[in-house]
Design an enzyme around this catalytic site. Structure first.
Site, short mmCIF file in Angstrom:
data_model
loop_
_atom_site.label_atom_id
_atom_site.label_comp_id
_atom_site.label_asym_id
_atom_site.label_seq_id
_atom_site.Cartn_x
_atom_site.Cartn_y
_atom_site.Cartn_z
N SER A 73 0.86 -1.19 0.00
CA SER A 73 0.00 0.00 0.00
C SER A 73 0.89 1.23 0.00
O SER A 73 2.04 1.18 0.44
CB SER A 73 -0.86 0.01 1.26
OG SER A 73 -1.46 1.27 1.44
N TYR A 76 -2.01 -0.97 10.52
CA TYR A 76 -2.11 -1.28 9.09
C TYR A 76 -0.91 -0.73 8.33
O TYR A 76 -0.27 -1.45 7.56
CB TYR A 76 -3.42 -0.70 8.51
CG TYR A 76 -3.54 -0.95 7.02
CD1 TYR A 76 -3.82 -2.22 6.54
CD2 TYR A 76 -3.33 0.09 6.10
CE1 TYR A 76 -3.92 -2.45 5.17
CE2 TYR A 76 -3.43 -0.14 4.74
CZ TYR A 76 -3.73 -1.42 4.28
OH TYR A 76 -3.80 -1.65 2.93
N1 LIG Z 1 -8.69 -0.89 -1.36
C1 LIG Z 1 -7.69 -0.07 -1.09
O1 LIG Z 1 -7.84 1.16 -1.04
C2 LIG Z 1 -6.30 -0.63 -0.88
C3 LIG Z 1 -5.24 0.27 -0.91
C4 LIG Z 1 -3.95 -0.21 -0.73
C5 LIG Z 1 -3.75 -1.56 -0.52
N2 LIG Z 1 -4.81 -2.41 -0.48
C6 LIG Z 1 -4.53 -3.83 -0.24
O2 LIG Z 1 -5.10 -4.58 -1.29
C7 LIG Z 1 -5.31 -5.93 -0.85
C8 LIG Z 1 -6.70 -6.38 -1.32
O3 LIG Z 1 -7.67 -5.59 -0.66
P1 LIG Z 1 -9.01 -5.11 -1.38
O4 LIG Z 1 -8.93 -3.63 -1.50
O5 LIG Z 1 -9.27 -5.92 -2.57
O6 LIG Z 1 -10.03 -5.40 -0.20
P2 LIG Z 1 -11.20 -6.50 -0.06
O7 LIG Z 1 -12.16 -6.38 -1.18
O8 LIG Z 1 -11.70 -6.34 1.34
O9 LIG Z 1 -10.44 -7.89 -0.22
C9 LIG Z 1 -9.68 -8.46 0.81
C10 LIG Z 1 -9.48 -9.93 0.49
O10 LIG Z 1 -8.66 -10.51 1.52
C11 LIG Z 1 -9.26 -11.72 1.93
N3 LIG Z 1 -8.93 -12.03 3.33
C12 LIG Z 1 -9.02 -11.20 4.40
N4 LIG Z 1 -8.73 -11.88 5.53
C13 LIG Z 1 -8.46 -13.16 5.16
C14 LIG Z 1 -8.13 -14.34 5.87
N5 LIG Z 1 -8.02 -14.37 7.22
N6 LIG Z 1 -7.92 -15.48 5.16
C15 LIG Z 1 -8.05 -15.49 3.81
N7 LIG Z 1 -8.37 -14.41 3.08
C16 LIG Z 1 -8.58 -13.25 3.75
C17 LIG Z 1 -10.76 -11.49 1.77
O11 LIG Z 1 -11.43 -12.75 1.58
P3 LIG Z 1 -12.42 -13.45 2.64
O12 LIG Z 1 -13.05 -12.38 3.47
O13 LIG Z 1 -13.39 -14.19 1.76
O14 LIG Z 1 -11.55 -14.37 3.42
C18 LIG Z 1 -10.79 -10.69 0.47
O15 LIG Z 1 -10.82 -11.56 -0.64
C19 LIG Z 1 -5.13 -5.92 0.66
O16 LIG Z 1 -3.86 -6.45 0.98
C20 LIG Z 1 -5.18 -4.43 1.01
O17 LIG Z 1 -4.43 -4.13 2.16
C21 LIG Z 1 -6.09 -1.98 -0.66
#
Ligand SMILES: NC(=O)c1ccc[n+]([C@@H]2O[C@H](COP(=O)([O-])OP(=O)(O)OC[C@H]3O[C@@H](n4cnc5c(N)ncnc54)[C@H](OP(=O)(O)O)[C@@H]3O)[C@@H](O)[C@H]2O)c1
Length: 270
Positions: free
Chosen positions: A144, A157
């Site tokens: 991130s 985080y």
């Molecule tokens: N969205 C943003 O603004 C942003 C910005 C910078 C970085 N990121 C990073 O991008 C990545 C993806 O996030 P996203 O934005 O796509 O959010 P998201 O839609 O909430 O997706 C998060 C994913 O992680 C999985 N996950 C969470 N806890 C888990 C666990 N204990 N075991 C297995 N899977 C788990 C969830 O699946 P289940 O709940 O089905 O397990 C879901 O598929 C993350 O690493 C986040 O930190 C996001």
């Protein structure tokens, strides 16, 4: 995208957001795909969609809570039993928590450490030995932009993501001479379920992020395309969105005491 022709990829956190988008963008090129998350029904739905469009793609789903060491080992044992050799690992699963550190639930803090740091490191450790045998392989760690700045109200985080970027950079140097590229994807705000998950009841709605920094917002499609392009070009890190990338480049040369003041001043809006 030709770079990914015939790859076998494992995508963690594929049940929503960036993970599902990685699967969609890679599906026309990949030979095999393993989708991992806790919500198996969502993975199966996505797998069905991909199979309908890409008949030659072998998509499998695996339900696992990656915060659990035994389940991570179970996943890798299953891959070995099925004879699946991963040559593109996407460590994407992750979660955030927005609010004051002392009022956060310990369970959630621990989950962030377990998923964002421990699971990513452990899966990489488990899979690198077989990836080294394949001659050419890649790891993409979803970090991130928060990895560059210690964010008040997201202290844990941003610290977990600082780990991810640092770990990825060091590993990229270690593994490059042996045919494995490692890339850290460092997005700013991307509209996904991340913000619903990170918002605590009774705290600020995190969708305010989009209003606070509209020019830095990129779509999941843009973030994922930037990540995949960086892997193909063997870049150790990428920040999607030219404006955000330029702003981070400038911020990183500003003396930190100034950055600290700006972050403390903006603490209530970030
Ligand atoms: N969205 C943003 O603004 C942003 C910005 C910078 C970085 N990121 C990073 O991008 C990545 C993806 O996030 P996203 O934005 O796509 O959010 P998201 O839609 O909430 O997706 C998060 C994913 O992680 C999985 N996950 C969470 N806890 C888990 C666990 N204990 N075991 C297995 N899977 C788990 C969830 O699946 P289940 O709940 O089905 O397990 C879901 O598929 C993350 O690493 C986040 O930190 C996001």
């Amino acid at each position: 995208m030709k770079f990914f022709e015939g790859c076998t990829t494992l995508i963690t956190g594929a049940s929503s957001g960036l993970g599902a988008e990685f699967a969609r963008q890679l599906a026309p090129y990949a030979r095999g795909m393993i989708l991992v998350a806790r919500r198996r029904e969502r993975l199966d739905e996505l797998a069905g969609e991909l199979r309908r469009i890409h008949s030659g793609l072998d998509v499998r789903t695996y339900g696992a809570d990656l915060s659990d060491e035994g389940q991570r080992e179970g996943l890798v044992a299953w891959l070995e039993k099925e004879g699946i050799a991963i040559d593109f690992l996407i460590n994407n699963a992750g979660l955030g928590d927005h609010g004051k550190f002392e009022s956060g639930e310990w369970r959630r803090v621990k989950s962030m450490l377990d998923v964002n740091i421990v699971a990513l490191t452990h899966l990489t450790h488990l899979l690198i030995p077989s990836m080294l045998k394949s001659g050419r392989a890649a790891v993409l760690n979803v970090s991130s932009v928060a990895s560059f700045f210690p964010l008040p109200n997201m202290a844990v985080y941003s610290a977990t993501k600082a780990y991810v970027t640092s770990f990825s950079e060091a590993l990229a140097m270690e593994l490059k001479p042996r045919g494995i590229t490692v890339t850290a994807l460092c997005p700013g705000p991307v509209p996904t379920e991340f913000f619903d998950t990170a918002t605590r009841e009774s705290e600020l709605d995190m969708s305010d992020h989009f209003e606070a920094f509209p020019a830095f917002v990129v779509t999941p499609q843009e973030a994922v395309t930037a990540g995949l392009r960086a892997v193909a070009l063997d870049r150790a890190r990428v920040i999607p969105g030219p404006l955000l990338a330029a702003s981070v480049a400038v911020a990183l040369v500003i003396p930190f005491f100034i950055i600290r003041r700006i972050l403390a001043w903006k603490a209530d809006t970030i």
